[in-house]
Design a protein around this motif. Structure first.
Motif, mmCIF file in Angstrom:
data_model
loop_
_atom_site.group_PDB
_atom_site.id
_atom_site.type_symbol
_atom_site.label_atom_id
_atom_site.label_comp_id
_atom_site.label_asym_id
_atom_site.label_seq_id
_atom_site.Cartn_x
_atom_site.Cartn_y
_atom_site.Cartn_z
ATOM 1 N N GLU A 59 -5.398 1.821 -1.006
ATOM 2 C CA GLU A 59 -6.187 2.955 -1.729
ATOM 3 C C GLU A 59 -6.694 3.279 -1.174
ATOM 4 N N PHE A 96 -4.605 6.806 -3.597
ATOM 5 C CA PHE A 96 -3.038 6.426 -3.941
ATOM 6 C C PHE A 96 -3.083 6.562 -5.633
ATOM 7 N N ILE B 7 1.527 13.067 -3.289
ATOM 8 C CA ILE B 7 0.818 12.663 -2.799
ATOM 9 C C ILE B 7 1.425 12.694 -1.407
ATOM 10 N N GLU B 130 -1.750 8.162 7.011
ATOM 11 C CA GLU B 130 -2.028 7.794 5.575
ATOM 12 C C GLU B 130 -0.998 7.576 5.114
ATOM 13 N N PHE B 134 0.112 4.480 2.302
ATOM 14 C CA PHE B 134 0.788 4.849 1.077
ATOM 15 C C PHE B 134 2.232 4.438 0.677
#
Lengths: 108, 274
Positions: A59, A96, B7, B130, B134
């Protein structure tokens, strides 16, 4: 140039961080939600947030209000320093899982 | 699926915009696609490695390894961009001349393109790791992961698409102005990166925290598309602290004065030679 200027500052700041008594506050991520959703911290003081991710998935603890972002990998904990803050409410979220992972820091 | 697309899009966007500016700033240089593209590919590989060791990285330096890593990556990129800009201010004139005379070839000498390789690679490395984390979380999550990964693919394509639009837009700038514009863009990009690095050092507790100097989130939130684009391109922050501002201005002034000094010396030698 950065080495010349930044290094002494970093050393000073680091020693300051060690010497100063920084209060610690705990925040837990479980099932893609923050617990507690409202965390009270003292205003006008630097505080240390310990964010524990109990989920298996990573996260990202993020806050525009606090200018903070940090990835907490699954089943691990992370440290985030914030403040000193003016009294008020500062929202944060899990990048996330934005739908469920929301909370705020209340400085008072 | 949409959430995953958004995202990934936001992570990819930053790297895509930076690379677009770098590509425009090196228009007409031999093998610049290889250098910058190679940097980006190395960045992807690095991102996977960083993501794989994210847990151990985070535990390093008393739990602040991630912040120190990000700050180091950002400040290294700032140095690379600074070097590029200062080099360009000495050679922009001859590059414009050679771009205008098609077929004349670049007479300006070799631009040390590995600086931009590193800058492109670092942009991809930071945002990419990142993204990988994810997507790994999704893949590990089980249900719906195919749709979510599909969303990630859409986000990736959209991010690269926006970068391509920026690149095409920059190429419309007349050649005689192009390097001046990209020079300014890179200068602001570098200043914003330095301010972000300061935030990471403050988050790690290595630099002090300060209250924001002002708050413009009511006018332009960093959450909005415009706010986000401005954050990437010029380092816009709705709530900057004195630390952010100091790093921002110090970077602007150091690189700006370096460019100015080198350009002045170049002008004087050109005058003396004529």
């Amino acid at each position: 140039m950065f080495a010349r200027f930044l290094f002494p500052i970093l050393l000073l700041a680091a020693s300051g961080a060690v010497l100063a008594d920084i209060p610690v506050f705990q925040l837990t991520i479980q099932n893609n939600r923050f617990q507690p959703t409202e965390l009270h911290v003292p205003a006008g003081k630097k505080v240390k947030l310990l964010v524990h991710n109990r989920d298996a998935a990573p996260e990202e603890f993020e806050s525009y209000d606090l200018n903070r972002e940090k990835i907490i990998t699954g089943k691990s904990s992370g440290t985030v320093y914030v403040g000193p803050l003016a009294p008020g409410k500062y929202s944060f979220f899990g990048d996330f899982h934005r739908d469920t992972a929301r909370g705020s820091l209340i400085a008072d | 699926m949409l959430a995953a697309a958004i995202i990934v899009f936001r992570e990819v966007l930053e790297a895509a915009l930076i690379i677009s500016v770098l590509l425009a700033a090196t228009k007409g240089l031999p093998r610049r696609n290889v250098w910058i593209g190679g940097g980006a590919v190395a960045g992807v590989a690095g991102a996977v490695v960083v993501a794989a060791f994210a847990g151990r990285l985070a535990e390093a330096f008393a739990g602040s390894g991630q912040e120190l890593f990000n700050a180091a990556v950002l400040l290294t990129a700032v140095l690379m961009l600074a070097w590029h800009n200062i080099w360009m201010s000495a050679h922009a004139r001859s590059m414009v001349t050679s771009l205008k005379n098609v077929g004349a070839g670049v007479s300006a000498g070799e631009l040390p393109l590995y600086f931009l390789s590193v800058a492109a690679g670092l942009a991809v490395l930071r945002e990419g790791s990142e993204c990988v984390l994810f997507l790994y979380g999704i893949a590990a999550g089980g249900d719906n992961s195919a749709a979510m990964l599909g969303g990630g693919g859409i986000g990736l394509a959209a991010g690269i698409g926006v970068g391509a639009v920026l690149y095409q837009g920059l190429l419309r700038i007349p050649v005689r102005l192009l390097f001046r514009v990209t020079g300014w863009l890179i200068l602001l990009l570098a200043a914003g990166m330095a301010a972000s690095a300061a935030d990471y050092l403050s988050q790690a507790g290595l630099l002090p925290g300060y209250p924001p100097l002002w708050n413009t989130s009511m006018i332009l939130s960093e959450r909005s598309i415009t706010g986000q684009l401005l954050h990437i391109m010029v380092g816009y922050q709705a709530r900057p602290t004195v630390l952010d501002l100091t790093f921002y201005i110090a970077t602007l002034l150091s690189i700006g004065s370096g460019m100015w000094l080198v350009a002045g010396r170049e002008r004087r030698t050109a005058l003396a030679a004529s």
